[in-house]
Scaffold this motif. Structure first.
Motif, PDB file in Angstrom:
ATOM      1  N   THR A  41      46.981  30.927  39.407  1.00 38.85           N
ATOM      2  CA  THR A  41      47.162  31.080  40.850  1.00 38.85           C
ATOM      3  C   THR A  41      46.787  32.486  41.316  1.00 38.85           C
ATOM      4  O   THR A  41      46.300  32.678  42.435  1.00 38.85           O
ATOM      5  CB  THR A  41      48.618  30.772  41.246  1.00 38.85           C
TER       6      THR A  41
ATOM      7  N   HIS B   5      44.044  35.235  44.703  1.00 40.38           N
ATOM      8  CA  HIS B   5      44.468  36.336  45.562  1.00 40.38           C
ATOM      9  C   HIS B   5      43.944  37.709  45.128  1.00 40.38           C
ATOM     10  O   HIS B   5      43.768  38.579  45.980  1.00 40.38           O
ATOM     11  CB  HIS B   5      45.998  36.382  45.623  1.00 40.38           C
TER      12      HIS B   5
ATOM     13  N   ASN C 217      46.881  42.960  46.775  1.00 36.79           N
ATOM     14  CA  ASN C 217      47.525  41.802  47.405  1.00 36.79           C
ATOM     15  C   ASN C 217      48.880  41.592  46.746  1.00 36.79           C
ATOM     16  O   ASN C 217      48.955  41.378  45.527  1.00 36.79           O
ATOM     17  CB  ASN C 217      46.646  40.556  47.251  1.00 36.79           C
ATOM     18  N   VAL C 218      49.945  41.660  47.535  1.00 34.16           N
ATOM     19  CA  VAL C 218      51.298  41.565  46.988  1.00 34.16           C
ATOM     20  C   VAL C 218      51.549  40.203  46.355  1.00 34.16           C
ATOM     21  O   VAL C 218      52.097  40.105  45.249  1.00 34.16           O
ATOM     22  CB  VAL C 218      52.350  41.836  48.093  1.00 34.16           C
ATOM     23  N   ILE C 219      51.119  39.137  47.037  1.00 35.49           N
ATOM     24  CA  ILE C 219      51.367  37.780  46.530  1.00 35.49           C
ATOM     25  C   ILE C 219      50.667  37.565  45.187  1.00 35.49           C
ATOM     26  O   ILE C 219      51.258  37.059  44.225  1.00 35.49           O
ATOM     27  CB  ILE C 219      50.902  36.737  47.559  1.00 35.49           C
ATOM     28  N   GLY C 220      49.398  37.953  45.117  1.00 38.60           N
ATOM     29  CA  GLY C 220      48.657  37.797  43.875  1.00 38.60           C
ATOM     30  C   GLY C 220      49.247  38.610  42.743  1.00 38.60           C
ATOM     31  O   GLY C 220      49.321  38.142  41.595  1.00 38.60           O
ATOM     32  N   THR C 221      49.692  39.834  43.058  1.00 41.21           N
ATOM     33  CA  THR C 221      50.315  40.687  42.046  1.00 41.21           C
ATOM     34  C   THR C 221      51.613  40.068  41.533  1.00 41.21           C
ATOM     35  O   THR C 221      51.885  40.069  40.326  1.00 41.21           O
ATOM     36  CB  THR C 221      50.591  42.084  42.624  1.00 41.21           C
ATOM     37  N   LEU C 222      52.422  39.521  42.448  1.00 42.02           N
ATOM     38  CA  LEU C 222      53.675  38.880  42.041  1.00 42.02           C
ATOM     39  C   LEU C 222      53.419  37.656  41.165  1.00 42.02           C
ATOM     40  O   LEU C 222      54.132  37.421  40.185  1.00 42.02           O
ATOM     41  CB  LEU C 222      54.485  38.485  43.275  1.00 42.02           C
ATOM     42  N   TYR C 223      52.403  36.878  41.520  1.00 42.91           N
ATOM     43  CA  TYR C 223      52.048  35.726  40.693  1.00 42.91           C
ATOM     44  C   TYR C 223      51.675  36.164  39.275  1.00 42.91           C
ATOM     45  O   TYR C 223      52.126  35.577  38.281  1.00 42.91           O
ATOM     46  CB  TYR C 223      50.872  34.962  41.313  1.00 42.91           C
TER      47      TYR C 223
END
Length: 294
Positions: free
Chosen positions: A96, A100, A155-161
């Protein structure tokens, strides 16, 4: 004889580096909206698991290449199920992240893998907290922070994933050591896929049904059999090559080869995907992150 043995080891390492880099770039190309445009990472992961499980079943049950181990309900419940759950999670979140953030930045974030694995090992009681290791962990973390700060398309979302996928993979590795080794199971790549892949497929089915199935029904999916077949075949070959490298040269050599692969992959990704730009801070931070020998 020594020369031939060393040459074979280098050949295994080369195969691992090529397959690992190829699968990562292939997954990015398939998932990216700018290229093949199949933005369904859970579906792609399920295809990999279904294909791996089917091939393992044929090799064990039909062609009798290897024999299955004596699997009890207790071992399946305490070993296969939790390991499969974390394996499915690591693949899901890792794939995923391709939607991102860039391949180069993903490889830089993977420098956190030794940090996550060590802390999970300490929590599970398989390792002890030591001052020298803590210092190395701080250096790795500082390096990753520098790389993140220097990322242009952060990208915060991509990093968290990606970080969540790293934690899940660390838990899988530690649980494999804690549960499988204590049970005394002797597994090879085929038997591992035979037991793990179908269970991982089941774990992925639930989030797929909730998150991706409705979206796939209303979107125009570009499905090409040969693209997905070759992609799944590449992922299966990579899983086999990892075990061959570790069995031939050991985990330490495999980790060194992994570092070399990451540098090659970072360079290749900027050429294949022009939008994946890297900065000087990226390189400096990543160099700091992979330097400490944890």
């Amino acid at each position: 004889m020594i020369g031939k043995s060393l040459l074979l080891t280098y050949l295994y390492l080369l195969i691992y580096i090529v397959l690992s880099s190829g699968v990562i770039l292939y997954n990015k190309w398939v998932l990216s909206p700018k290229y093949f445009n199949f933005p369904f990472p859970i579906t792609l992961t399920m295809i990999h698991m279904g294909f791996s499980g089917a091939v393992a079943f044929l090799l064990i049950r039909v062609f009798k290449v290897v024999s299955p181990v004596k699997m009890t309900i207790e071992i399946y419940a305490t070993c296969v199920i939790p390991i499969s759950a974390f394996f499915a999670s690591s693949l899901w979140f890792g794939n995923t992240a391709y939607l991102h953030i860039s391949v180069a930045f993903i490889q830089m974030l993977k420098a956190l893998m030794p940090v996550a694995t060590f802390f999970m090992a300490v929590l599970c009681g398989t390792d002890n907290l030591r001052c020298d290791v803590l210092l190395n962990l701080v250096l790795v973390s500082v390096g990753v922070v520098i790389s993140s700060y220097g990322e242009i398309h952060f990208n915060v979302i991509g990093t968290l994933y990606q970080v969540t996928g790293i934690v899940a993979e660390a838990l899988r590795l530690v649980l494999t050591q804690v549960l499988l080794q204590k049970k005394g199971l002797s597994l090879n790549p085929i038997t591992i896929m035979y037991y793990i892949a179908p269970c991982s497929f089941v774990f992925l089915f639930i989030p797929w049904y909730i998150l991706e199935k409705p979206e796939m029904q209303v979107s125009q999916i570009q499905f090409n059999f040969w693209i997905f077949f070759s992609n799944a075949l590449s992922a299966l070959a990579l899983n086999f090559s990892i075990f061959l490298v570790i069995g031939r040269s050991g985990a330490v050599t495999a980790r060194v080869a992994g570092v070399l692969k990451d540098w090659i992959l970072i360079a290749l990704s900027t050429v294949i995907f022009p939008e994946s730009t890297i900065t000087g801070l990226n390189i400096i931070g990543y160099a700091i992150g992979i330097y400490p020998p944890i």
